[in-house]
Design an enzyme around this catalytic site. Sequence first.
Site, PDB file in Angstrom:
ATOM      1  N   TYR A 226       0.801  -1.239   0.000  1.00 59.57           N
ATOM      2  CA  TYR A 226       0.000   0.000   0.000  1.00 59.57           C
ATOM      3  C   TYR A 226       0.826   1.278   0.000  1.00 59.57           C
ATOM      4  CZ  TYR A 226       0.876  -0.707   5.016  1.00 59.57           C
ATOM      5  OH  TYR A 226       1.484  -0.947   6.218  1.00 59.57           O
ATOM      6  N   ARG A 374       8.698  14.440   7.094  1.00 59.80           N
ATOM      7  CA  ARG A 374       9.014  13.453   6.069  1.00 59.80           C
ATOM      8  C   ARG A 374       8.210  13.749   4.804  1.00 59.80           C
ATOM      9  NH1 ARG A 374       8.063   6.992   6.834  1.00 59.80           N
ATOM     10  NH2 ARG A 374       5.917   7.658   6.547  1.00 59.80           N
TER      11      ARG A 374
HETATM   12  C1  LIG Z   1       4.926   0.309   6.712  1.00 60.00           C
HETATM   13  C2  LIG Z   1       5.894  -0.691   7.225  1.00 60.00           C
HETATM   14  C3  LIG Z   1       5.457  -1.948   7.663  1.00 60.00           C
HETATM   15  C4  LIG Z   1       3.988  -2.233   7.694  1.00 60.00           C
HETATM   16  O1  LIG Z   1       3.627  -3.451   8.221  1.00 60.00           O
HETATM   17  P1  LIG Z   1       2.106  -3.899   8.134  1.00 60.00           P
HETATM   18  O2  LIG Z   1       2.116  -5.254   8.640  1.00 60.00           O
HETATM   19  O3  LIG Z   1       1.659  -3.745   6.719  1.00 60.00           O
HETATM   20  O4  LIG Z   1       1.308  -2.958   8.979  1.00 60.00           O
HETATM   21  C5  LIG Z   1       6.408  -2.870   8.044  1.00 60.00           C
HETATM   22  N1  LIG Z   1       7.733  -2.563   8.023  1.00 60.00           N
HETATM   23  C6  LIG Z   1       8.167  -1.344   7.628  1.00 60.00           C
HETATM   24  C7  LIG Z   1       9.621  -1.042   7.600  1.00 60.00           C
HETATM   25  C8  LIG Z   1       7.261  -0.376   7.229  1.00 60.00           C
HETATM   26  O5  LIG Z   1       7.684   0.820   6.851  1.00 60.00           O
END
Ligand SMILES: *Cc1c(COP(=O)(O)O)cnc(C)c1O
Length: 401
Positions: A226, A374
């Site tokens: 996403y 950011r």
């Molecule tokens: C956005 C992000 C996630 C997101 O994890 P979800 O399980 O989709 O909520 C995980 N790791 C990093 C480094 C991110 O930036």
Amino acid sequence: MSASSRTLREEVERLDREDPLAPFRERFLLPEGIVYLDGNSLGALPREAAARVERAVREEWGKGLIRSWRDAGWIDLPLRIGEKIGRLVGAEPGSVVVADSTSVNLFKVLAAALSHRPERKTILTERGNFPTDLYIAEGLASFVGKGHSVRTEPAEKIVPSIGRDTAVVLLTQVDYRTGARHDLARVTGEAHERGALVVWDLAHSAGAFPVDLAGAGADFAVGCGYKYLCGGPGAPAFVYVAPRHQRNVQPLSGWFGHAAPFAFEAGYRPAPGVGRYVCGTSPILSLTALEAGVDLFLEAGMDRVREKSVRLADLFVELVEERCGGRGLALLTPREPARRGSQVSFAHPSAEGVMKALAARGVIGDFRPPDILRFGFAPLYGRFVDAWDAAEALGAVLAAP
Ligand SMILES: *Cc1c(COP(=O)(O)O)cnc(C)c1O
């Protein structure tokens, strides 16, 4: 610096007119009057995603009903879209699948990696890693409970800290706060020399710049649907498993990772290859939206996306420095393109208030504690004038009493 030496908006408009990726902006539905620099948190909506989801709802679900698992190819979506994402991140064919969230996929690959190194007990990761990565690693280590633990170090100490007890190094390639990028190939090579495996989180890499997982000899990776990939809120994530590691099982052995999910067999038989990393029934509507986003990146080509991303970020830094010198901003993102992702971060003592004031002027970036502004650059819909407008707004906000 005198006002007359400032870059004019007209000069920047020319960059958009000459930009070969400019036509892609029309492929997105964007609100009027907004400068959107938060595509690194939630990518914009591709028009095609809206159209395909509508069709999937009305035709495939509404009319096809249960038959659509085969007739509309629902069953193939996780591997089909995985294959496409694999091309964006330089994966070998058959080594990426789309499933679950990044967090859940981290659990699967970390567990698989630990099972490859049973005599080693440490997960080594970065102190400033994204919280979910740290939480999942700690949760898994305490759940496994055979003396496993998580060790955190600052970025520059990761490689020297890889030791005889390091089973797996867990790193997010691009730091979500600063935008600084690890050298994926170098760290992977160093870890392998010391007998450790590496799990890469590509949340801020996929769709931001070309990645070469196969070329680096990577072991495992996960990434987000996403953010840059524009898959929509809560889009499913992806998981990469190098072909040489695919024979091991992962712990979430659900029926959709079975070799024959619809045979309803009594025992678990893992699907061949990376398909075993799917757990339960996939979110078909979300996968449909994600595929539309991914297709745009394949059409544009990651090299062109990256080239524009670097130019957008460089222009933004230059314009901000032109307008906001001496206003308390400190650039956190490395200036060298090879050392950064597709975001620009500045520290400022009143960052939270500054970001709110920017939002009131229609510029959407984000604030990350404790003091970080950011700004993400998404070249398929971001324009050079957006960088100009955002820098101008930031200058005005910081100059206000
Ligand atoms: C956005 C992000 C996630 C997101 O994890 P979800 O399980 O989709 O909520 C995980 N790791 C990093 C480094 C991110 O930036």
